[in-house]
Design an enzyme around this catalytic site. Structure first.
Site, PDB file in Angstrom:
ATOM      1  N   GLY A  12      26.268 -14.613 -18.221  1.00 27.26           N
ATOM      2  CA  GLY A  12      25.281 -15.218 -18.159  1.00 27.26           C
ATOM      3  C   GLY A  12      25.591 -16.623 -18.874  1.00 27.26           C
ATOM      4  O   GLY A  12      25.838 -16.935 -19.891  1.00 27.26           O
ATOM      5  N   ASP A 138      20.724 -13.355 -26.657  1.00 25.46           N
ATOM      6  CA  ASP A 138      20.322 -11.995 -26.943  1.00 25.46           C
ATOM      7  C   ASP A 138      21.291 -12.464 -28.774  1.00 25.46           C
ATOM      8  O   ASP A 138      20.278 -11.808 -28.971  1.00 25.46           O
ATOM      9  CB  ASP A 138      21.047 -10.899 -26.048  1.00 25.46           C
ATOM     10  N   GLU A 231      12.637  -7.290 -22.772  1.00 23.74           N
ATOM     11  CA  GLU A 231      12.388  -6.669 -21.433  1.00 23.74           C
ATOM     12  C   GLU A 231      13.220  -5.852 -21.544  1.00 23.74           C
ATOM     13  O   GLU A 231      12.519  -4.441 -20.440  1.00 23.74           O
ATOM     14  CB  GLU A 231      13.676  -7.389 -20.432  1.00 23.74           C
TER      15      GLU A 231
HETATM   16  O1  F6P Z   1      22.597 -11.882 -21.833  1.00 29.36           O
HETATM   17  C1  F6P Z   1      21.936 -12.601 -21.357  1.00 29.36           C
HETATM   18  C2  F6P Z   1      20.702 -11.951 -20.633  1.00 29.36           C
HETATM   19  O2  F6P Z   1      20.029 -13.142 -20.529  1.00 29.36           O
HETATM   20  C3  F6P Z   1      19.922 -10.964 -20.954  1.00 29.36           C
HETATM   21  O3  F6P Z   1      18.635 -11.542 -22.116  1.00 29.36           O
HETATM   22  C4  F6P Z   1      19.224 -11.000 -19.602  1.00 29.36           C
HETATM   23  O4  F6P Z   1      18.966  -9.204 -19.655  1.00 29.36           O
HETATM   24  C5  F6P Z   1      20.738 -11.267 -18.882  1.00 29.36           C
HETATM   25  O5  F6P Z   1      21.101 -11.681 -19.425  1.00 29.36           O
HETATM   26  C6  F6P Z   1      20.078 -11.603 -17.708  1.00 29.36           C
HETATM   27  O6  F6P Z   1      21.424 -11.460 -16.610  1.00 29.36           O
HETATM   28  P1  F6P Z   1      21.473 -12.215 -15.062  1.00 29.36           P
HETATM   29  O7  F6P Z   1      20.932 -13.356 -15.356  1.00 29.36           O
HETATM   30  O8  F6P Z   1      22.265 -11.669 -14.481  1.00 29.36           O
HETATM   31  O9  F6P Z   1      20.021 -11.892 -14.576  1.00 29.36           O
END
Ligand code: F6P
Length: 357
Positions: A12, A138, A231
């Site tokens: 991400g 995170d 979350e």
């Molecule tokens: O690891 C970073 C993060 O933003 C997390 O906080 C979140 O759970 C995840 O990536 C979301 O990922 P994606 O953008 O693949 O939905």
């Protein structure tokens, strides 16, 4: 000695990726002058597998300090699939090594989170010269007190919580903000404190819904409550379950995230109107904060120093407030969780913030 450096961003995205890339590049051009070539690898490990590379010019790294996202693009290529041959019949590790060779790279810089570091370590054990740089909103990478992107996300999440106060107050409602962080609650913890949340719910501290409802009722005379929920939060019953079991349980109950369930249960238990706010990917977007621009630059400079010493197999880190590094093999496969006795948790509790434990 000429050096050809490959850079990729994986997983991400987050604010500060471009600032870090710029930091590495500027420091390398300063150190090595004409003797450096930088290759940008598109879309993370996917690009490394598929030889999606572009020759970079020094000017490509100008004007990107303040920009969000990543100039190289990114993709999630899960570590658990790296050594699995799928339908396309591609041996991913072999393909990555082939691209490294084909591009005549002397080293590879991987900017990413926990999954990225696991693959970086795998490539390092396969003989490639790899350096990892710690990226994630995170802040859950083991061995570093801070990751770039985290503080910008704290600022954004804090702004979200700030804005909920007036509307919650006007309507006398309970407002539940869902903050990103599936495994670790750092972002929720920091933004919750900075935004003046009344309750903070994080995965590391499983909650009891009755306790959260009780805390809302105690605030009855104030008329509203703000709850910051990570979350990935779960309650005390779910805490006893294994990950798969919990997912099955949630699917059967028709629960998507803890936030929506908390909101409906709180409404039932307190009789107060409750609303959910999900800033989601807004927390990953935008320009990096001044703090993150500085941090990204420091991390980038450290990576260039490691390259100049041919010191590979490391992940850049902030250790005891100094930029340093940890061996990739020590970082890979670990997550930095919020300890239940963390000073920030204590601080929050001291001012009456309820965690529901
Ligand atoms: O690891 C970073 C993060 O933003 C997390 O906080 C979140 O759970 C995840 O990536 C979301 O990922 P994606 O953008 O693949 O939905």
């Amino acid at each position: 000695m000429k050096r050809r450096i490959g850079i990729l961003t994986s997983g991400g995205d987050c604010p500060g990726l471009n600032a870090t890339i710029r930091g590495v590049a500027k420091a390398c051009y300063e150190k090595f002058g004409e003797d450096v070539e930088i290759v940008g690898i598109e879309d993370g490990y996917f690009g490394l597998i598929n030889n999606m590379c572009k020759e970079m010019k020094q000017s490509d790294f100008s004007g990107i300090l303040t920009t969000g996202g990543t100039i190289f693009g990114t993709k999630r290529t899960p570590f658990k699939k790296m050594q699995v041959i799928e339908e396309d019949n591609v041996d991913k590790v072999k393909a990555m090594k082939a691209t490294y060779k084909k591009q005549k790279l002397d080293c590879l810089l991987t900017l990413g989170g926990n999954g990225t570091h696991k693959t970086a370590n795998l490539l390092s054990t396969e003989g490639l010269n790899v350096i990892g740089l710690p990226k994630t909103i995170d802040n859950d990478i083991w061995g570093t007190s801070v990751t770039f992107g985290f503080h910008t996300a704290v600022d954004t999440a804090t702004d979200v919580i700030d804005r909920l106060h007036s509307t919650a107050n006007s309507h006398g409602r309970i407002l539940v903000a869902e903050i990103m962080g599936n495994k670790a609650g750092w972002l929720t913890l920091y933004a919750g404190i900075a935004g003046g949340a009344d309750m903070i719910v994080i995965p590391e501290i499983p909650y009891d819904i009755e306790k959260l409802a009780e805390a809302c009722e105690k605030r009855e005379q104030k008329g509203f409550s703000i709850m910051a929920v990570a979350e990935g939060a779960f309650d005390k019953t779910e805490a006893k379950m294994k990950k798969k079991e919990r997912a099955k349980f949630r699917a059967e109950q028709g629960i998507s995230t803890a936030t929506s369930r908390i909101a409906s249960q709180i409404e039932q238990l307190t009789g107060r109107e409750t609303r959910v706010c999900v800033p989601g990917h807004m927390l990953r977007g935008g320009s990096p904060s001044a703090y993150d621009r500085v941090l990204a630059t420091k991390f980038g400079v450290r990576a260039a120093e490691l390259i100049s010493k041919d010191k590979y197999g490391y992940a850049v880190a902030m250790i005891n407030e100094k930029v340093s590094e940890n061996p990739l093999e020590e970082v890979a496969g670990k997550t930095k969780f919020v300890p239940a006795d963390d000073q920030m948790v204590k601080t929050a509790k001291e001012i009456g913030i309820v965690f529901g434990d």
